[in-house]
Design a protein around this motif. Structure first.
Motif, PDB file in Angstrom:
ATOM      1  N   THR A 178      -5.721  -7.661  -0.352  1.00  0.00           N
ATOM      2  CA  THR A 178      -6.216  -7.045   0.867  1.00  0.00           C
ATOM      3  C   THR A 178      -5.253  -5.948   1.323  1.00  0.00           C
ATOM      4  OG1 THR A 178      -5.053  -8.586   2.329  1.00  0.00           O
ATOM      5  CG2 THR A 178      -7.261  -9.218   1.576  1.00  0.00           C
ATOM      6  N   LYS A 179      -5.758  -5.028   2.142  1.00  0.00           N
ATOM      7  CA  LYS A 179      -4.899  -3.949   2.637  1.00  0.00           C
ATOM      8  C   LYS A 179      -3.741  -4.523   3.456  1.00  0.00           C
ATOM      9  CE  LYS A 179      -5.034   0.632   4.696  1.00  0.00           C
ATOM     10  NZ  LYS A 179      -3.770   0.463   5.442  1.00  0.00           N
TER      11      LYS A 179
ATOM     12  N   HIS B  57      -1.196  -5.641   1.008  1.00  0.00           N
ATOM     13  CA  HIS B  57      -0.527  -4.451   0.466  1.00  0.00           C
ATOM     14  C   HIS B  57       0.512  -3.923   1.457  1.00  0.00           C
ATOM     15  CE1 HIS B  57      -2.199  -3.569  -3.391  1.00  0.00           C
ATOM     16  NE2 HIS B  57      -3.445  -3.465  -2.973  1.00  0.00           N
TER      17      HIS B  57
ATOM     18  N   SER C 181     -11.333  -0.519   6.193  1.00  0.00           N
ATOM     19  CA  SER C 181     -10.328  -0.543   5.131  1.00  0.00           C
ATOM     20  C   SER C 181      -9.752  -1.930   4.892  1.00  0.00           C
ATOM     21  CB  SER C 181      -9.188   0.424   5.479  1.00  0.00           C
ATOM     22  OG  SER C 181      -8.558   0.041   6.689  1.00  0.00           O
TER      23      SER C 181
ATOM     24  N   CYS D 134       0.910   2.484  -7.276  1.00  0.00           N
ATOM     25  CA  CYS D 134      -0.532   2.295  -7.142  1.00  0.00           C
ATOM     26  C   CYS D 134      -1.107   1.947  -8.510  1.00  0.00           C
ATOM     27  CB  CYS D 134      -1.186   3.547  -6.554  1.00  0.00           C
ATOM     28  SG  CYS D 134      -1.045   5.012  -7.608  1.00  0.00           S
TER      29      CYS D 134
ATOM     30  N   GLY E 111      -5.416   4.728  -0.876  1.00  0.00           N
ATOM     31  CA  GLY E 111      -4.101   4.279  -1.317  1.00  0.00           C
ATOM     32  C   GLY E 111      -3.340   5.326  -2.101  1.00  0.00           C
TER      33      GLY E 111
ATOM     34  N   ARG F  29      -9.975  -3.935  -4.082  1.00  0.00           N
ATOM     35  CA  ARG F  29      -8.523  -3.851  -3.976  1.00  0.00           C
ATOM     36  C   ARG F  29      -7.934  -5.036  -4.717  1.00  0.00           C
ATOM     37  NH1 ARG F  29      -7.606  -0.179   0.141  1.00  0.00           N
ATOM     38  NH2 ARG F  29      -9.347   0.081   1.585  1.00  0.00           N
TER      39      ARG F  29
ATOM     40  N   ARG G 209      -5.250   2.679  -4.838  1.00  0.00           N
ATOM     41  CA  ARG G 209      -5.222   1.223  -4.933  1.00  0.00           C
ATOM     42  C   ARG G 209      -6.619   0.611  -4.961  1.00  0.00           C
ATOM     43  NH1 ARG G 209       0.022  -0.390  -1.115  1.00  0.00           N
ATOM     44  NH2 ARG G 209       1.589   0.188  -2.669  1.00  0.00           N
ATOM     45  N   LEU G 210      -7.599   1.419  -5.322  1.00  0.00           N
ATOM     46  CA  LEU G 210      -8.967   0.934  -5.485  1.00  0.00           C
ATOM     47  C   LEU G 210      -9.349   0.949  -6.959  1.00  0.00           C
ATOM     48  CD1 LEU G 210     -10.918   2.634  -2.544  1.00  0.00           C
ATOM     49  CD2 LEU G 210     -10.088   0.290  -2.677  1.00  0.00           C
TER      50      LEU G 210
END
Length: 430
Positions: A115-116, A119, A89, A60, A53, A112, A240-241
């Protein structure tokens, strides 16, 4: 004569050396044996900015732990195999390993905030709403908003700067709570100040983005475990982790032995009690609980695993945001797919709210059918009385107190409960 012979020998040696060099250059196999081989390089995974991310910064969470990822001092579980592949991912969380000395490793959770997919949908919404395009520079788009402009000019984080954000933590903010956020924000060098002078424009945008999407990592930072708060340790963020100490979700213990279930139930009640009454005079309450809200460390200690649905009321200062201010909406009010439909008034928060939720959703699954009669019948009765607290909160405290007294002798004292063993052998507390 002697000089002529030496010269002839020297020229012959030079010619021989030239022939040897030419032979080596024309014969790859000879070259391989004549020259030293290069050392074998250990295969390593090169992180993509997209997976972490980092390509979305400064919209972020932070970059405080990125070096750990790039130096392979944080590894996903499948990195232990020879084929170094990152997990998919689209997952919300990952199990990982963390080291400070490359010798000893400990388990961590890599998560995260959404979820991706969520996002990505939110990113598209930002670009569409602010710049009328499907893709854009998120930072450039967000910097154009009125809220970001106010944040960049502000010297202090005040209630008007967070009004309308969806986080339960900021639903009823006090100045004391907001000062604590600025003073303990771990993604910047610690300045110990309530003023935002030590935050760059980039830092302010990251803090605002985090508070808008999910306040879980902020709660871990401002109420750290080392001070006795029931949260896992915050280790840092990259893109973003977010990385924190590892816990197993409570759902993994629904089939646990009776003595383990009794111990976890008592810990759960104790955590709720401490969140309602503590030295800092903050009242914590849940807006929602499920089987992943709480987690258990390897030593048997129960913690709040997911603080995203945790709200805070300052019993010392009270809320400094009136209800009509809460209705303020902008792009930051909905940076997730599941946006709240209505704002709950601070005055409507009930003191027994979290306790009733836990009695409805978690304790029955943890304690159901674990004990012999008549003990099980009494447990079920106390739980039902507690679960009915939304319609009649009279006697909820009494039912919970009786439930705790019933559970105390049902737990055991052995090495499975390392967080209190062997202390339980020599203390009446257990």
């Amino acid at each position: 004569m002697g000089r002529w012979i030496c010269c002839l020998c020297s020229r012959a040696a030079d010619s021989l050396m030239l022939l040897l060099v030419l032979a080596v250059s024309c014969n790859p196999s000879l070259e391989a044996t004549a020259l030293p081989s290069t050392p074998h390089v250990k295969p390593s995974y090169s992180f993509g900015r997209t997976f972490l991310g980092l390509d979305k910064c400064n919209a972020c969470i932070g970059t405080s732990i990125c070096k750990k990822f790039f130096k392979e001092e944080i590894r996903f579980d499948n990195w232990l195999s020879s084929r170094l592949k990152l997990p998919p991912s689209y997952l919300l969380s990952y199990s990982g390993n963390y080291t400070d000395d490359a010798k000893s490793w400990r388990l961590v959770d890599i998560t995260r905030l959404t979820t991706k997919y969520q996002h990505d949908q939110a990113d598209k919404r930002i670009c569409t709403a602010l710049l009328k395009t499907r893709t854009c520079s998120l930072e450039r788009a967000l910097r154009r908003t009125t809220r970001v402009q106010k944040w960049l000019r502000a010297k202090r984080l005040t209630p008007d700067l967070v009004q309308g954000l969806s986080s339960p933590m900021l639903r009823c903010p006090s100045q004391r709570l907001l000062d604590r956020i600025v003073r303990r924000y771990a993604e910047v060098p610690d300045a110990g100040s309530i003023y935002m002078d030590h935050l760059t424009d980039r830092d302010k945008l990251r803090l605002l983005y985090t508070l808008s999407v999910n306040s879980h990592p902020i709660l871990l930072q401002i109420f750290p475990d080392v001070e006795g708060w029931p949260f896992p340790r915050y280790l840092g963020a990259c893109g973003r982790l977010v990385v924190s100490a590892s816990t197993r979700p409570l759902r993994d213990f629904f089939d646990a032995a009776p003595e383990v279930a009794a111990d976890l139930a008592l810990q759960l009640l104790a955590v709720l009690r401490s969140m309602g009454t503590n030295d800092l005079n903050y009242f914590f309450y849940f807006t929602h609980v499920d089987a992943g809200t709480f987690g258990v460390f390897n030593n048997g200690h129960l913690f709040i695993r997911d603080a995203s649905t945790l709200g805070i009321i300052d019993k010392e200062e009270g809320s400094q945001l009136i209800d009509d201010q809460q209705e303020y909406k902008d792009i930051f009010s909905c940076l997730t797919v599941d946006c709240p439909s209505a704002v709950v008034s601070c005055d409507s928060i009930r003191e027994k709210q979290s306790l009733v939720m836990v009695c409805q959703e978690l304790l029955p699954k943890l304690l159901k059918g674990k004990f012999l009669q008549p003990i099980q019948g009494k447990i079920d009765g106390f739980l039902q009385h507690c679960a009915d607290g939304f319609t009649n909160d009279q006697g909820v405290d009494d039912a919970v107190a009786k439930l705790a007294e019933l559970l105390k002798p049902l737990r055991s004292c052995d090495s499975r409960f390392a967080y209190r063993y062997p202390d339980c052998k020599y203390s009446d507390k257990y």
